[in-house]
Motif scaffolding. Structure first.
Motif, mmCIF file in Angstrom:
data_model
loop_
_atom_site.group_PDB
_atom_site.id
_atom_site.type_symbol
_atom_site.label_atom_id
_atom_site.label_comp_id
_atom_site.label_asym_id
_atom_site.label_seq_id
_atom_site.Cartn_x
_atom_site.Cartn_y
_atom_site.Cartn_z
ATOM 1 N N LEU A 337 29.645 35.907 28.147
ATOM 2 C CA LEU A 337 28.740 36.973 28.544
ATOM 3 C C LEU A 337 28.109 36.603 29.869
ATOM 4 O O LEU A 337 27.807 35.441 30.116
ATOM 5 N N HIS A 363 21.698 41.452 14.946
ATOM 6 C CA HIS A 363 21.360 41.534 16.360
ATOM 7 C C HIS A 363 21.091 40.136 16.892
ATOM 8 O O HIS A 363 20.805 39.204 16.139
ATOM 9 N N HIS A 377 17.882 39.542 26.869
ATOM 10 C CA HIS A 377 19.012 40.448 26.676
ATOM 11 C C HIS A 377 19.219 40.618 25.184
ATOM 12 O O HIS A 377 19.347 39.626 24.450
ATOM 13 N N TYR A 379 21.475 42.191 21.985
ATOM 14 C CA TYR A 379 22.837 42.588 21.641
ATOM 15 C C TYR A 379 22.901 42.999 20.172
ATOM 16 O O TYR A 379 22.202 42.440 19.319
ATOM 17 N N PRO A 397 29.731 41.310 20.607
ATOM 18 C CA PRO A 397 28.352 41.598 21.000
ATOM 19 C C PRO A 397 28.284 42.813 21.930
ATOM 20 O O PRO A 397 28.926 42.837 22.977
ATOM 21 N N PRO A 399 25.881 45.250 24.285
ATOM 22 C CA PRO A 399 24.565 45.253 24.933
ATOM 23 C C PRO A 399 23.645 46.314 24.348
ATOM 24 O O PRO A 399 24.046 47.452 24.103
ATOM 25 N N ALA A 452 25.196 51.457 22.763
ATOM 26 C CA ALA A 452 25.399 50.468 23.812
ATOM 27 C C ALA A 452 24.668 50.918 25.072
ATOM 28 O O ALA A 452 24.835 52.055 25.527
ATOM 29 N N GLN A 454 22.511 49.387 28.893
ATOM 30 C CA GLN A 454 22.022 48.356 29.803
ATOM 31 C C GLN A 454 20.607 48.685 30.285
ATOM 32 O O GLN A 454 20.096 48.030 31.187
#
Length: 517
Positions: A337, A363, A377, A379, A397, A399, A452, A454
């Motif tokens: 990652l 998670h 971060h 996941y 995983p 995001p 998912a 970011q």
């Protein structure tokens, strides 16, 4: 004994023209959470009556335990009233609701903080001392360890229950406590301990052993033990039962364990020097593979057949442990990652082994450290479809968001040099408890990722234990947090070995249950 027992009538009549079988109503309630059951109670007299049946809350509590990884024997259900069953079932929801009544960064006040004087021996007040402890999910059973003595204590399933100062059981001479897990049936507890073994100077050794001989009196090997115990088996001679033993080969570094031990109801996974070891202690089979490029303090977490590992360069590979073929070839697949620019290291916060059988997705939080700040971060760990290869990762995983303000704006503990235990799931939120720079405990709430993404997320942080309350240089296994029971256990600021404090943030039920007329 409560007056509300299992339903005897075959049907319940509402205000309208419909007649409902009580069994059908209770079957519907099996698909609802505890708070939804309480909401249904308010709809009509029919629902009010059915939701007071004992069996409804016995089943609700069992579902909550399975969902959040709570040790079921925490609750003596045969002795608990219906109100106590409701109280236990709604514990995670009520704890979060109580915390959110405070302003962010405000200190949450416990209803009671106790300092029980634990004793090793039942008839002695002189043997105090413990360096580490482990709180079993549910908040009732506490393991302590010091000088190769492991003790099991009963803190009570609510603050109304007296804390017993003498241990339920004692295990001596089997080394240090490393991990705790439930048995396959979820009714007993497993512990892993490690102990160094010293070979006699007169013992005959082969050439390989002689080349790796350590200094006189130093451990020349390490033994990993697995013990089992039933904490609810009330007996004066309650004992730990050894279920497995693994002695590692001799050598100058053969006894060195690094990192943690991932213990489950069937296997143990750990890092030893420059290799990873998988041991099916139940069947006494296993395998190992190289751990080249990993720090001695490598963090990892296992999700079924996939192990998440922290590399020395701050990256997190996705490595498959050959758990489906013990003793097979040393093959594995890895993926990495990305890390933020300038990352100096990474810390991992994952769910405990108690949540392995939960229907909820696990998670994972990664905290990347930089010179100026820290990046969180989040996941979600998703299972991959299809049978696939036994040596390919089975989990991916995904995001779920990130943040550079783990403690919020202008929080005094903005620099991240804290200790992280486990990541907990309560309803639709994730909860992390960490130590602060000022020797307090902070609780941060993050949203559960729904897709998912970011995008940036915003945690909400509260202080559970005021600054200055923890002992100096506290370690990860010297404080414990259980949001399911609203309980925190930690070493106090005095630094004395007997200064263990138990803080309860959930009020027990006080009013008697009023039955409908």
């Amino acid at each position: 004994m409560d007056s509300a027992q299992d339903p005897t009538p075959s049907a319940v009549t509402g205000n309208g023209s419909f007649r409902f079988s009580s069994e059908i109503i209770m079957h519907i309630l099996r698909f609802l959470g505890p708070t939804d059951i309480l909401s249904m109670r308010k709809t009509c007299r029919m629902m009010h009556r059915v939701t007071k049946y004992r069996v409804v809350w016995l089943e609700a509590l069992e579902r909550v335990c399975e969902k959040y990884g709570i040790f079921k024997p925490t609750f003596p259900t045969e002795k608990m009233s219906i109100l106590e069953l409701e109280h236990a079932s709604t514990g995670p929801t009520r704890f979060l609701a109580g915390v959110k009544m405070y302003e962010p960064d405000e200190c949450v006040r416990p209803y009671i903080t106790r300092t029980p004087q634990f004793r090793w021996e039942r008839r002695s007040y002189d043997f105090y001392g413990y360096d580490t402890f482990h709180l079993v999910p549910g908040g009732r059973f506490l393991f302590t360890c010091n000088s190769h003595v492991v003790c099991l204590f009963d803190l009570g399933y609510s603050m109304n229950v007296h804390v017993k100062s003498t241990p339920l059981a004692i295990l001596k001479g089997f080394g240090e406590l490393k991990a705790v897990a439930p048995t396959t049936n979820g009714k007993e507890l497993l512990i892993a301990t490690t102990k160094g073994r010293v070979r006699s100077s007169t013992a005959q050794v082969n050439s390989a052993e002689l080349a790796g001989r350590t200094a006189a009196g130093a451990p020349s090997s390490k033994i990993l033990y697995i013990h089992q115990i039933d904490p609810n088996h009330r007996s004066e001679d309650l004992k730990f039962c050894c279920k497995g033993k693994m002695e590692l080969h001799y050598g100058p570094e053969a006894y060195t364990f690094t990192g943690n031990i991932h213990l489950t109801s069937t296997f143990a996974f750990f890092k030893r020097n420059e290799e990873f070891v998988y041991w099916n202690w139940e069947g006494n089979t296993g395998c190992r593979w190289p751990a080249s490029g990993m720090l001695h303090s490598t963090q990892f977490h296992a999700f079924q057949d996939t192990a998440m590992l922290c590399r020395t360069n701050g990256q997190l590979p996705r490595a498959a442990g050959p758990t489906t073929r013990p003793g097979g070839p040393n093959e594995r697949a890895e993926g990495t990652l990305p890390t933020p620019d300038g990352g100096d290291g990474v810390d991992m916060c994952a769910p405990s082994v108690w949540c392995e059988n939960s229907t909820l997705d696990p998670h994972l939080c990664l905290i990347y450290l930089t010179r100026d700040t820290s990046y969180l971060h989040l996941y979600s760990i998703k299972p991959l479809p299809g049978p696939g290869s036994p040596f390919l990762p089975r989990s991916l995983p995904v995001p779920g968001g990130h943040t550079t303000k783990f403690y919020g704006d202008n929080h005094p503990s903005s620099s991240f040099y804290q200790l992280l235990p486990y990541l907990f799931r309560c309803d639709d939120e994730l909860v992390i408890c960490t130590t602060s720079n000022e020797r307090g405990l902070l609780m941060s709430i993050l949203p559960v990722p729904s897709k998912a993404t970011q995008e940036e997320i915003t945690p909400t942080t509260f202080a559970l234990v005021p600054a200055g309350s923890l002992m100096e240089d506290i370690e990860r296994n010297q404080f414990a947090f259980c949001p399911m029971s609203g309980r925190v256990v930690y070493f106090g600021s005095s630094g004395e070995s007997d200064d263990v404090r138990v803080a309860d943030y959930l009020l027990p039920p006080e009013e008697p249950l009023q039955e409908p007329s």
